[in-house]
Design a protein around this motif. Structure first.
Motif, PDB file in Angstrom:
ATOM      1  N   PRO A  22       0.817  -1.225   0.000  1.00 17.79           N
ATOM      2  CA  PRO A  22       0.000   0.000   0.000  1.00 17.79           C
ATOM      3  C   PRO A  22       0.854   1.280   0.000  1.00 17.79           C
ATOM      4  O   PRO A  22       0.582   2.204  -0.770  1.00 17.79           O
ATOM      5  N   ASP A  23       1.906   1.330   0.842  1.00 16.95           N
ATOM      6  CA  ASP A  23       2.753   2.530   0.868  1.00 16.95           C
ATOM      7  C   ASP A  23       3.626   2.638  -0.383  1.00 16.95           C
ATOM      8  O   ASP A  23       3.884   3.733  -0.873  1.00 16.95           O
ATOM      9  N   GLU A  91       2.599   4.233   6.410  1.00 18.36           N
ATOM     10  CA  GLU A  91       1.272   4.751   6.762  1.00 18.36           C
ATOM     11  C   GLU A  91       0.271   3.605   6.836  1.00 18.36           C
ATOM     12  O   GLU A  91      -0.585   3.563   7.701  1.00 18.36           O
ATOM     13  N   GLU A  92       0.369   2.682   5.871  1.00 21.86           N
ATOM     14  CA  GLU A  92      -0.626   1.597   5.776  1.00 21.86           C
ATOM     15  C   GLU A  92       0.014   0.215   5.796  1.00 21.86           C
ATOM     16  O   GLU A  92      -0.697  -0.784   5.780  1.00 21.86           O
ATOM     17  N   SER A  93       1.345   0.150   5.785  1.00 21.10           N
ATOM     18  CA  SER A  93       2.013  -1.158   5.780  1.00 21.10           C
ATOM     19  C   SER A  93       1.693  -1.902   7.072  1.00 21.10           C
ATOM     20  O   SER A  93       1.641  -1.294   8.136  1.00 21.10           O
ATOM     21  N   GLN A  94       1.521  -3.217   6.951  1.00 19.26           N
ATOM     22  CA  GLN A  94       1.134  -4.010   8.130  1.00 19.26           C
ATOM     23  C   GLN A  94       1.930  -5.299   8.212  1.00 19.26           C
ATOM     24  O   GLN A  94       2.223  -5.908   7.175  1.00 19.26           O
TER      25      GLN A  94
END
Ligand SMILES: O=C(O)COP(=O)(O)O
Ligand SMILES: [Mg+2]
Length: 222
Positions: A22-23, A91-94
């Motif tokens: 996502p990032d 920001e959105e990495s998981q």
């Protein structure tokens, strides 16, 4: 067949520990739109990741896995990507499900852990820190730590040297053909996760020793 418990496990980052697409997609699309080019989908970026950021940027510019981008365009594009990704790496990495469980199990077995990624150090360390992964690793080998990135064996051989072991005392966990090739060239067994980024291809085709669907399966392999 059961594997011998290793002394050291080398673990890939993008697509293995962390879903970072996502990032990476945001940075790619910032770069493309700044150049007046059409944006890419997350699926595209997922298939382009794995050989370091310069190759990802070239793939985004050409829409092709192999093609070289025009030098002047690449020189404009790369800083656009890098500046953005430096600001917004996480920001959105998981972290993928069950990764902490697997890492804790390996640690409980007194196994040393190293992260071996094609991502440069300037992006890798903040990402590991922010996601609570950094303290698990005795060593982090990044895309710019040695003169070569995976699939070259150099990053793994650097790690083997660091821990003063022989390759058969270590194993690698990764998600892509780059990890499989690097591990085989360095003489390490390689376990792959099925959920990562392998340029859109099933990782079983690269013939790793074993494929797992989550880190929770690790303990059943030894
Ligand atoms: O930066 C990349 O291309 C991917 O890095 P990885 O080696 O952690 O999968
Ligand atoms: Mg990877």
């Amino acid at each position: 067949m059961k594997l011998d418990l290793p002394e050291v496990v080398f673990i890939d980052l993008d697509g293995t520990l962390v879903d970072s697409v996502p990032d990476l997609t945001c940075a790619t699309n910032h770069m493309l739109s700044s150049l007046g080019l059409a944006e890419a989908s997350e699926t595209d970026v997922r298939s382009w990741v794995g050989n370091g950021i310069p190759r990802l940027v070239e793939r985004a510019l050409t829409g092709d896995m192999q093609q070289k981008a025009e030098t002047a365009l690449l020189q404009k594009a790369l800083p656009l990507f890098l500046d953005y990704y430096q600001q917004f790496p996480c920001e959105e990495s998981q972290v993928y499900p069950d990764v902490f469980e697997g890492l804790n199990w390996l640690k409980d077995k007194q196994i040393k852990l190293a992260c071996v990624t094609n991502k440069d150090e300037t992006f890798t360390l903040p990402l590991l820190e922010k996601l609570g992964l950094k303290d698990y690793f005795d060593l982090v080998v990044c895309g710019d730590t040695t003169p070569h990135k995976k699939p070259h064996p150099a990053p793994l051989l650097y790690g083997v040297d660091y821990f003063r072991i022989t390759p058969e005392k270590a194993l690698m966990i990764g998600d892509s053909i780059n990890d499989v090739k690097a591990a085989k060239a360095a003489g390490l067994a390689i376990i792959c996760v099925s959920y990562g980024y392998n340029h859109g291809q099933p990782i079983s085709a690269a013939a790793p020793n074993t494929v797992i669907d989550t880190f929770a399966e690790l303990e059943s392999l030894f």
